[in-house]
Design a protein around this motif. Structure first.
Motif, PDB file in Angstrom:
ATOM      1  N   MET A 167      42.749  45.422  29.945  1.00 41.58           N
ATOM      2  CA  MET A 167      42.210  44.130  29.543  1.00 41.58           C
ATOM      3  C   MET A 167      40.959  44.389  28.706  1.00 41.58           C
ATOM      4  O   MET A 167      40.078  45.137  29.107  1.00 41.58           O
ATOM      5  CB  MET A 167      41.875  43.316  30.794  1.00 41.58           C
ATOM      6  CG  MET A 167      41.401  41.933  30.482  1.00 41.58           C
ATOM      7  SD  MET A 167      41.135  40.952  31.972  1.00 41.58           S
ATOM      8  CE  MET A 167      42.730  40.229  32.142  1.00 41.58           C
ATOM      9  N   ASP A 198      39.105  39.354  26.532  1.00 36.49           N
ATOM     10  CA  ASP A 198      39.924  38.695  27.540  1.00 36.49           C
ATOM     11  C   ASP A 198      39.113  38.382  28.800  1.00 36.49           C
ATOM     12  O   ASP A 198      39.292  37.332  29.407  1.00 36.49           O
ATOM     13  CB  ASP A 198      41.114  39.562  27.914  1.00 36.49           C
ATOM     14  CG  ASP A 198      42.108  39.721  26.774  1.00 36.49           C
ATOM     15  OD1 ASP A 198      42.833  40.725  26.800  1.00 36.49           O
ATOM     16  OD2 ASP A 198      42.143  38.856  25.905  1.00 36.49           O
ATOM     17  N   ILE A 199      38.211  39.290  29.180  1.00 33.06           N
ATOM     18  CA  ILE A 199      37.396  39.078  30.378  1.00 33.06           C
ATOM     19  C   ILE A 199      36.491  37.865  30.188  1.00 33.06           C
ATOM     20  O   ILE A 199      36.384  37.007  31.064  1.00 33.06           O
ATOM     21  CB  ILE A 199      36.571  40.346  30.702  1.00 33.06           C
ATOM     22  CG1 ILE A 199      37.499  41.467  31.147  1.00 33.06           C
ATOM     23  CG2 ILE A 199      35.537  40.050  31.768  1.00 33.06           C
ATOM     24  CD1 ILE A 199      36.824  42.807  31.292  1.00 33.06           C
ATOM     25  N   ASP A 238      32.395  36.805  37.190  1.00 34.04           N
ATOM     26  CA  ASP A 238      32.710  36.088  35.951  1.00 34.04           C
ATOM     27  C   ASP A 238      31.770  34.907  35.736  1.00 34.04           C
ATOM     28  O   ASP A 238      31.246  34.716  34.644  1.00 34.04           O
ATOM     29  CB  ASP A 238      34.154  35.583  35.963  1.00 34.04           C
ATOM     30  CG  ASP A 238      35.164  36.665  35.626  1.00 34.04           C
ATOM     31  OD1 ASP A 238      34.751  37.769  35.238  1.00 34.04           O
ATOM     32  OD2 ASP A 238      36.371  36.388  35.756  1.00 34.04           O
ATOM     33  N   VAL A 240      42.947  36.341  41.043  1.00 34.24           N
ATOM     34  CA  VAL A 240      41.949  37.409  41.033  1.00 34.24           C
ATOM     35  C   VAL A 240      41.158  37.322  42.331  1.00 34.24           C
ATOM     36  O   VAL A 240      41.286  36.358  43.089  1.00 34.24           O
ATOM     37  CB  VAL A 240      40.995  37.306  39.813  1.00 34.24           C
ATOM     38  CG1 VAL A 240      41.737  37.558  38.518  1.00 34.24           C
ATOM     39  CG2 VAL A 240      40.285  35.982  39.774  1.00 34.24           C
ATOM     40  N   THR A 278      35.599  38.939  41.726  1.00 36.30           N
ATOM     41  CA  THR A 278      35.810  38.845  40.282  1.00 36.30           C
ATOM     42  C   THR A 278      35.372  37.489  39.770  1.00 36.30           C
ATOM     43  O   THR A 278      34.681  37.384  38.752  1.00 36.30           O
ATOM     44  CB  THR A 278      37.281  39.106  39.925  1.00 36.30           C
ATOM     45  OG1 THR A 278      37.629  40.410  40.380  1.00 36.30           O
ATOM     46  CG2 THR A 278      37.528  38.991  38.440  1.00 36.30           C
ATOM     47  N   LYS A 320      36.917  35.450  28.075  1.00 41.24           N
ATOM     48  CA  LYS A 320      37.770  34.261  27.952  1.00 41.24           C
ATOM     49  C   LYS A 320      38.168  33.767  29.345  1.00 41.24           C
ATOM     50  O   LYS A 320      38.126  32.568  29.628  1.00 41.24           O
ATOM     51  CB  LYS A 320      39.013  34.590  27.126  1.00 41.24           C
ATOM     52  CG  LYS A 320      39.907  33.404  26.875  1.00 41.24           C
ATOM     53  CD  LYS A 320      41.090  33.796  26.006  1.00 41.24           C
ATOM     54  CE  LYS A 320      42.011  32.620  25.804  1.00 41.24           C
ATOM     55  NZ  LYS A 320      43.189  32.977  25.020  1.00 41.24           N
ATOM     56  N   ARG A 321      38.532  34.694  30.233  1.00 37.19           N
ATOM     57  CA  ARG A 321      38.872  34.336  31.605  1.00 37.19           C
ATOM     58  C   ARG A 321      37.676  33.695  32.303  1.00 37.19           C
ATOM     59  O   ARG A 321      37.817  32.704  33.014  1.00 37.19           O
ATOM     60  CB  ARG A 321      39.323  35.570  32.382  1.00 37.19           C
ATOM     61  CG  ARG A 321      39.702  35.252  33.818  1.00 37.19           C
ATOM     62  CD  ARG A 321      39.977  36.477  34.648  1.00 37.19           C
ATOM     63  NE  ARG A 321      38.753  37.252  34.803  1.00 37.19           N
ATOM     64  CZ  ARG A 321      38.709  38.563  34.940  1.00 37.19           C
ATOM     65  NH1 ARG A 321      39.817  39.268  34.957  1.00 37.19           N
ATOM     66  NH2 ARG A 321      37.571  39.192  35.077  1.00 37.19           N
ATOM     67  N   GLU A 359      37.476  30.154  31.211  1.00 33.07           N
ATOM     68  CA  GLU A 359      38.566  29.367  31.803  1.00 33.07           C
ATOM     69  C   GLU A 359      38.275  29.046  33.269  1.00 33.07           C
ATOM     70  O   GLU A 359      38.482  27.919  33.718  1.00 33.07           O
ATOM     71  CB  GLU A 359      39.896  30.117  31.675  1.00 33.07           C
ATOM     72  CG  GLU A 359      40.434  30.177  30.271  1.00 33.07           C
ATOM     73  CD  GLU A 359      41.686  31.036  30.151  1.00 33.07           C
ATOM     74  OE1 GLU A 359      42.166  31.552  31.183  1.00 33.07           O
ATOM     75  OE2 GLU A 359      42.183  31.180  29.032  1.00 33.07           O
ATOM     76  N   ILE A 360      37.798  30.042  33.994  1.00 33.37           N
ATOM     77  CA  ILE A 360      37.468  29.821  35.404  1.00 33.37           C
ATOM     78  C   ILE A 360      36.324  28.827  35.523  1.00 33.37           C
ATOM     79  O   ILE A 360      36.356  27.926  36.366  1.00 33.37           O
ATOM     80  CB  ILE A 360      37.118  31.159  36.099  1.00 33.37           C
ATOM     81  CG1 ILE A 360      38.374  32.033  36.227  1.00 33.37           C
ATOM     82  CG2 ILE A 360      36.503  30.916  37.466  1.00 33.37           C
ATOM     83  CD1 ILE A 360      38.112  33.441  36.732  1.00 33.37           C
ATOM     84  N   PHE A 418      43.664  31.682  39.789  1.00 30.83           N
ATOM     85  CA  PHE A 418      43.706  32.637  38.687  1.00 30.83           C
ATOM     86  C   PHE A 418      44.221  34.009  39.115  1.00 30.83           C
ATOM     87  O   PHE A 418      44.246  34.940  38.318  1.00 30.83           O
ATOM     88  CB  PHE A 418      42.320  32.766  38.048  1.00 30.83           C
ATOM     89  CG  PHE A 418      41.971  31.579  37.189  1.00 30.83           C
ATOM     90  CD1 PHE A 418      42.278  31.571  35.844  1.00 30.83           C
ATOM     91  CD2 PHE A 418      41.370  30.468  37.742  1.00 30.83           C
ATOM     92  CE1 PHE A 418      41.977  30.480  35.054  1.00 30.83           C
ATOM     93  CE2 PHE A 418      41.059  29.368  36.963  1.00 30.83           C
ATOM     94  CZ  PHE A 418      41.367  29.369  35.615  1.00 30.83           C
TER      95      PHE A 418
END
Length: 86
Positions: A1, A5-6, A41, A33, A37, A8-9, A12-13, A31
């Motif tokens: 990843m 992407d991290i 995040d 995870v 995490t 972006k996640r 999103e979270i 999600f």
């Protein structure tokens, strides 16, 4: 990843937590995870990419923490009342 992407996640979270007024546990489950995490995040990565969203997430988490403390106190009180009745 990749790093993109991290981050972006993380956004999103963060949006999910604010939109659904949810907890870290539920966000982690949604999600797929770990709680650790999600926490990393939203406390570290999100603050770098979207500080305004990070503030909104912090408000939701603070409210959840307040409610958790109240629920925990009520649970303990109920438990003590049951023990006294025996």
């Amino acid at each position: 990843m990749s790093k993109i992407d991290i981050y972006k996640r993380a956004e999103e979270i963060g949006r999910y937590i604010v939109e659904y007024n949810t907890t870290i546990r539920l966000a982690a489950r949604n999600f797929n995870v770990s709680k650790s995490t999600v926490y990393k995040d939203i406390t570290e990565r999100l603050e770098k990419t979207n500080p305004f969203l990070s503030q909104d997430v912090r408000k939701v988490l603070d409210k959840n923490k307040e409610e958790r403390n109240e629920r925990g106190g009520e649970t303990t009180r109920q438990k003590c009342l049951k023990m006294r009745m025996k």
